[in-house]
Design a protein around this motif. Structure first.
Motif, PDB file in Angstrom:
ATOM      1  N   THR A   1      -3.972   1.262  -8.565  1.00 51.06           N
ATOM      2  CA  THR A   1      -3.900   0.024  -7.788  1.00 51.06           C
ATOM      3  C   THR A   1      -3.516  -1.236  -8.561  1.00 51.06           C
ATOM      4  O   THR A   1      -3.231  -2.253  -7.940  1.00 51.06           O
ATOM      5  CB  THR A   1      -5.256  -0.240  -7.097  1.00 51.06           C
ATOM      6  OG1 THR A   1      -6.293  -0.316  -8.088  1.00 51.06           O
ATOM      7  CG2 THR A   1      -5.584   0.865  -6.092  1.00 51.06           C
TER       8      THR A   1
ATOM      9  N   SER B   1       0.861  -1.180   0.000  1.00 48.18           N
ATOM     10  CA  SER B   1       0.000   0.000   0.000  1.00 48.18           C
ATOM     11  C   SER B   1       0.898   1.231   0.000  1.00 48.18           C
ATOM     12  O   SER B   1       2.095   1.156   0.296  1.00 48.18           O
ATOM     13  CB  SER B   1      -0.932   0.022   1.217  1.00 48.18           C
ATOM     14  OG  SER B   1      -0.186   0.184   2.416  1.00 48.18           O
TER      15      SER B   1
ATOM     16  N   VAL C   1      -2.490  -1.838  -3.297  1.00 53.10           N
ATOM     17  CA  VAL C   1      -2.131  -2.388  -4.597  1.00 53.10           C
ATOM     18  C   VAL C   1      -2.713  -3.798  -4.732  1.00 53.10           C
ATOM     19  O   VAL C   1      -2.646  -4.606  -3.798  1.00 53.10           O
ATOM     20  CB  VAL C   1      -0.605  -2.427  -4.773  1.00 53.10           C
ATOM     21  CG1 VAL C   1      -0.210  -3.108  -6.079  1.00 53.10           C
ATOM     22  CG2 VAL C   1      -0.046  -1.001  -4.733  1.00 53.10           C
TER      23      VAL C   1
ATOM     24  N   TYR D   1      -3.799   3.864  -0.728  1.00 53.33           N
ATOM     25  CA  TYR D   1      -4.192   2.985  -1.821  1.00 53.33           C
ATOM     26  C   TYR D   1      -3.598   1.593  -1.599  1.00 53.33           C
ATOM     27  O   TYR D   1      -2.419   1.465  -1.250  1.00 53.33           O
ATOM     28  CB  TYR D   1      -3.688   3.534  -3.165  1.00 53.33           C
ATOM     29  CG  TYR D   1      -4.229   4.914  -3.474  1.00 53.33           C
ATOM     30  CD1 TYR D   1      -5.472   5.088  -4.074  1.00 53.33           C
ATOM     31  CD2 TYR D   1      -3.487   6.057  -3.142  1.00 53.33           C
ATOM     32  CE1 TYR D   1      -5.973   6.353  -4.341  1.00 53.33           C
ATOM     33  CE2 TYR D   1      -3.978   7.321  -3.411  1.00 53.33           C
ATOM     34  CZ  TYR D   1      -5.216   7.468  -4.007  1.00 53.33           C
ATOM     35  OH  TYR D   1      -5.710   8.720  -4.264  1.00 53.33           O
TER      36      TYR D   1
END
Length: 259
Positions: free
Chosen positions: A102, A50, A60, A58
């Motif tokens: 992402t 993240s 990933v 966010y």
């Protein structure tokens, strides 16, 4: 701040500081050819579990397979050209690339402009767009091929491609769209929830209505789910303002749908 956060913030800061073109090692004319999916190792630099940018965290994806989303695309160019992309290479605005918040990178996606039927296959090698209501940031070359440069944004469908899923090349003629052509003010909606229990859907509708968000309805679909949606939306600007209102309410699960 963890290592992933430092990487993401450093990449963003470098990009924001760029004003003039960094031409070293980059091409100077846009390509018109689709990127060709090929097997590549994922970037260690660009795939923290993240990361945080501008106060937003966010996560990933662990697996890109099956990813498909409809939403608003934007594009980025001169201020970022020649800067380090999140996959650890230079961003080239003239190459067929894109940024995504992402997806594991590098990877390949097919982007279809739902407003004109144009399509491009791009290599995702960067992070962004860090605008709350955008799903992908296209390079200048990709935006030009998709007809997005002049408008700045477009409603698109983004579909992840495995190495063996490359569609046939498309140079200029629009593809035949399987989804409805979006028309602002008629068939573009923001879906904010889907519930098997109608009571939960109605509870969310009332919460949005009490916050003075208009045009909220609950639609029961053939799959039995009750989908809470807002619209039809009249413009990108209205969609952006609505996203800000929903953020303030803590409603983060949402996506654009065409109906």
């Amino acid at each position: 701040m963890n290592a992933g956060s430092r990487v993401a913030v450093r990449s963003l800061a470098l990009a924001l500081l760029g004003g003039m073109l960094g031409l070293s090692g980059c091409s100077s004319t846009p390509t018109t050819r689709d990127a060709v999916p090929r097997a590549e190792a994922y970037s260690k630099y660009g795939n923290p579990a993240s990361y945080e940018v501008l106060g937003q965290r966010y996560e990933v994806m662990k697996d890109n397979r099956g990813y498909r989303e409809t939403g608003i695309a934007s594009w980025y160019g001169p201020g970022f050209h020649g800067k380090r992309a999140s996959a650890g290479e230079e961003y080239d605005m003239y190459a067929m690339t894109a940024a995504h918040k992402t997806l594991r990178i590098p990877c390949y996606v097919e982007v279809t402009n739902l407003q004109n039927g144009k399509r491009a296959v791009v290599r995702v090698n960067d992070r962004g767009p860090f605008h709350d209501n955008r799903i992908i940031d296209l390079s200048f070359a990709a935006a030009q091929k998709l007809g997005v440069v002049g408008t700045g944004t477009a409603l698109v469908e983004v579909r992840h491609l495995d190495v063996d899923q490359a569609p046939p090349p498309q140079e200029s003629a629009p593809v035949q769209l399987a989804t409805p052509v979006p028309e602002w003010g008629r068939n573009v909606f923001l879906q904010v929830g889907a519930f098997s229990d109608a009571t939960n859907a109605e509870r969310l509708r009332l919460r949005l209505a009490s916050a003075r968000i208009d045009q909220v309805d609950v639609a029961r679909r053939p799959d039995g789910l009750h989908r809470v949606r807002i619209g039809p939306l009249g413009s990108v600007e209205q969609a952006d303002e609505l996203a800000r209102q929903l953020d303030a309410l803590g409603v983060s699960s949402r996506h654009i749908v065409l109906d």
